[in-house]
Write an enzyme that holds these catalytic residues in place. Structure first.
Site, PDB file in Angstrom:
ATOM      1  N   GLU A 149     -33.310 -55.679  47.977  1.00  0.00           N
ATOM      2  CA  GLU A 149     -32.844 -55.067  46.737  1.00  0.00           C
ATOM      3  C   GLU A 149     -31.665 -54.118  46.945  1.00  0.00           C
ATOM      4  OE1 GLU A 149     -36.015 -54.026  43.849  1.00  0.00           O
ATOM      5  OE2 GLU A 149     -37.364 -54.515  45.490  1.00  0.00           O
TER       6      GLU A 149
ATOM      7  N   SER B 263     -38.597 -56.423  42.167  1.00  0.00           N
ATOM      8  CA  SER B 263     -37.538 -57.157  41.466  1.00  0.00           C
ATOM      9  C   SER B 263     -37.831 -58.643  41.311  1.00  0.00           C
ATOM     10  CB  SER B 263     -36.186 -56.974  42.180  1.00  0.00           C
ATOM     11  OG  SER B 263     -35.724 -55.663  42.026  1.00  0.00           O
TER      12      SER B 263
ATOM     13  N   TYR C 254     -31.064 -58.259  36.182  1.00  0.00           N
ATOM     14  CA  TYR C 254     -29.818 -57.643  36.628  1.00  0.00           C
ATOM     15  C   TYR C 254     -28.542 -58.369  36.224  1.00  0.00           C
ATOM     16  CZ  TYR C 254     -33.341 -55.263  39.386  1.00  0.00           C
ATOM     17  OH  TYR C 254     -34.453 -54.568  39.771  1.00  0.00           O
TER      18      TYR C 254
ATOM     19  N   ARG D 230     -42.927 -46.833  35.910  1.00  0.00           N
ATOM     20  CA  ARG D 230     -42.895 -47.790  34.792  1.00  0.00           C
ATOM     21  C   ARG D 230     -43.990 -48.825  35.014  1.00  0.00           C
ATOM     22  NH1 ARG D 230     -38.661 -51.243  35.588  1.00  0.00           N
ATOM     23  NH2 ARG D 230     -40.086 -53.011  35.724  1.00  0.00           N
TER      24      ARG D 230
ATOM     25  N   ASP E  69     -45.739 -52.447  33.779  1.00  0.00           N
ATOM     26  CA  ASP E  69     -45.413 -53.699  33.100  1.00  0.00           C
ATOM     27  C   ASP E  69     -46.684 -54.380  32.612  1.00  0.00           C
ATOM     28  OD1 ASP E  69     -42.747 -53.247  33.721  1.00  0.00           O
ATOM     29  OD2 ASP E  69     -42.835 -54.437  35.559  1.00  0.00           O
TER      30      ASP E  69
ATOM     31  N   GLU F 145     -48.349 -54.476  36.910  1.00  0.00           N
ATOM     32  CA  GLU F 145     -48.035 -53.665  38.086  1.00  0.00           C
ATOM     33  C   GLU F 145     -47.347 -52.384  37.656  1.00  0.00           C
ATOM     34  OE1 GLU F 145     -45.531 -56.162  40.439  1.00  0.00           O
ATOM     35  OE2 GLU F 145     -43.778 -55.883  39.173  1.00  0.00           O
TER      36      GLU F 145
ATOM     37  N   ASN G 126     -44.183 -49.645  38.854  1.00  0.00           N
ATOM     38  CA  ASN G 126     -42.956 -49.519  39.636  1.00  0.00           C
ATOM     39  C   ASN G 126     -42.662 -48.035  39.806  1.00  0.00           C
ATOM     40  OD1 ASN G 126     -40.314 -49.522  40.613  1.00  0.00           O
ATOM     41  ND2 ASN G 126     -39.689 -51.253  39.360  1.00  0.00           N
TER      42      ASN G 126
ATOM     43  N   GLY H  44     -35.312 -49.077  38.049  1.00  0.00           N
ATOM     44  CA  GLY H  44     -33.858 -49.085  38.019  1.00  0.00           C
ATOM     45  C   GLY H  44     -33.303 -47.848  37.331  1.00  0.00           C
TER      46      GLY H  44
END
Length: 308
Positions: free
Chosen positions: A16, A142, A211, A250, A252, A269, A271, A275
């Protein structure tokens, strides 16, 4: 806090790296506008020595992927006694391990999909569970290495056992959850808004959807019922706290409303290093809550500490 020396960690050597370079540049530029003295540190194996020489007041961690968000760099920063942003050693390591994070979430009453951890070569001969299912590397971000096996697929995906696979031998096989992609950020002890992610030209929220320009559309606030909106915020905050996250995270989710309005809501999951460009999901959520990008980053710098 203005004028304090902030070292922004970016780049690194995980898969990443390009994402981290983008996040790090955006954060460094914005922190300079906020009045901080900023040093950009493209992270290599000598990062400990470089930080010891720099002696910054705070480290802003803009790394993504292994080393940057799995507890490793956090351990180095604890050893150096430099306050840093985001989650600490244990929470970072736990969140990066999808299977173990799911066990903690499940124990906290958060709905998760059935799954099992397997050696990738054990999948070669027959389906490990009834399709559709998803195969994920246990410790990647990612959406790297994520493979969706559809209902009509006759055999397991061959890429998992091929020499091209570079995400480790341990994989998680998880029941595929149909429906909408929803995500919710947490800032300290507050759940931010809920965003629906609508991939454009992609079957799911993969690397390109995340992205590539125009890869996805972010709808905030998500067009869902008030009860579901609040439930997602509650679960995102619960996951953040159960796993021991600090700063920003964050979570999801998938929401399958094909058969009823109540539907099925599944946590996927968390994070711990989301980003950090102005158009990334969590900064967008912070903007929706009234924070400019610079104000949001300033809050993160002020929140930095050791022993996280």
């Amino acid at each position: 806090m203005g004028g304090r020396h902030v070292a922004v960690l970016l780049g690194g050597f995980s898969s990443e790296r390009p994402v981290s370079l983008s996040s790090g540049k955006a954060c460094a530029d914005a922190l300079e506008v906020e009045g901080f003295q900023v040093t950009r540190v493209d992270v290599g194996r000598d990062v400990s020595a470089r930080l010891a020489d720099l002696k910054p007041d705070v480290v802003f961690n803009a790394l993504h992927g292994p080393f940057g968000e799995d507890g490793t760099i956090q351990g180095i920063l604890e050893y150096l006694q430099i306050p840093y942003t985001h989650s600490g050693v244990l929470a970072s390591a736990l969140a990066m391990d999808k299977s173990r994070a799911k066990k903690v979430a499940d124990g906290a009453g958060i709905p998760v999909a059935d799954s099992r951890v397997m050696n990738r070569f054990a999948i070669a001969g027959e389906h490990p569970m009834r399709p559709p299912y998803v195969v994920k590397p246990v410790r990647e971000g990612s959406s790297f290495g994520v493979v969706i096996v559809k209902e009509d697929q006759a055999h397991p995906p061959q890429i998992i056992t091929s020499s091209e696979w570079r995400y480790g031998d341990e994989v998680m096989v998880e029941r595929y959850v149909y429906g909408r992609e929803l995500t919710c950020g947490v800032m300290g002890d507050t759940a931010l808004g809920v965003t629906e992610i609508v991939p454009q030209g992609h079957s799911f929220y993969d690397y390109d959807s995340k992205y590539a320009e125009g890869g996805s559309k972010h709808v905030i606030p998500a067009r869902i019922s008030p009860n579901l909106y609040q439930k997602i915020q509650t679960l995102a905050l619960r996951a953040h706290q159960a796993i021991g996250c600090r700063g920003v995270s964050r979570s999801d989710f998938r929401y399958d409303d094909r058969f009823s309005e109540e539907g099925e809501l599944i946590w996927l999951e968390i994070n711990t290093q989301p980003g950090m460009t102005p158009t990334s999901l969590v900064p967008e959520m912070a903007a929706h809550a009234g924070y400019s990008f610079g104000e949001f980053l300033r809050w993160m710098v002020e929140d930095a500490s050791c022993l996280r």
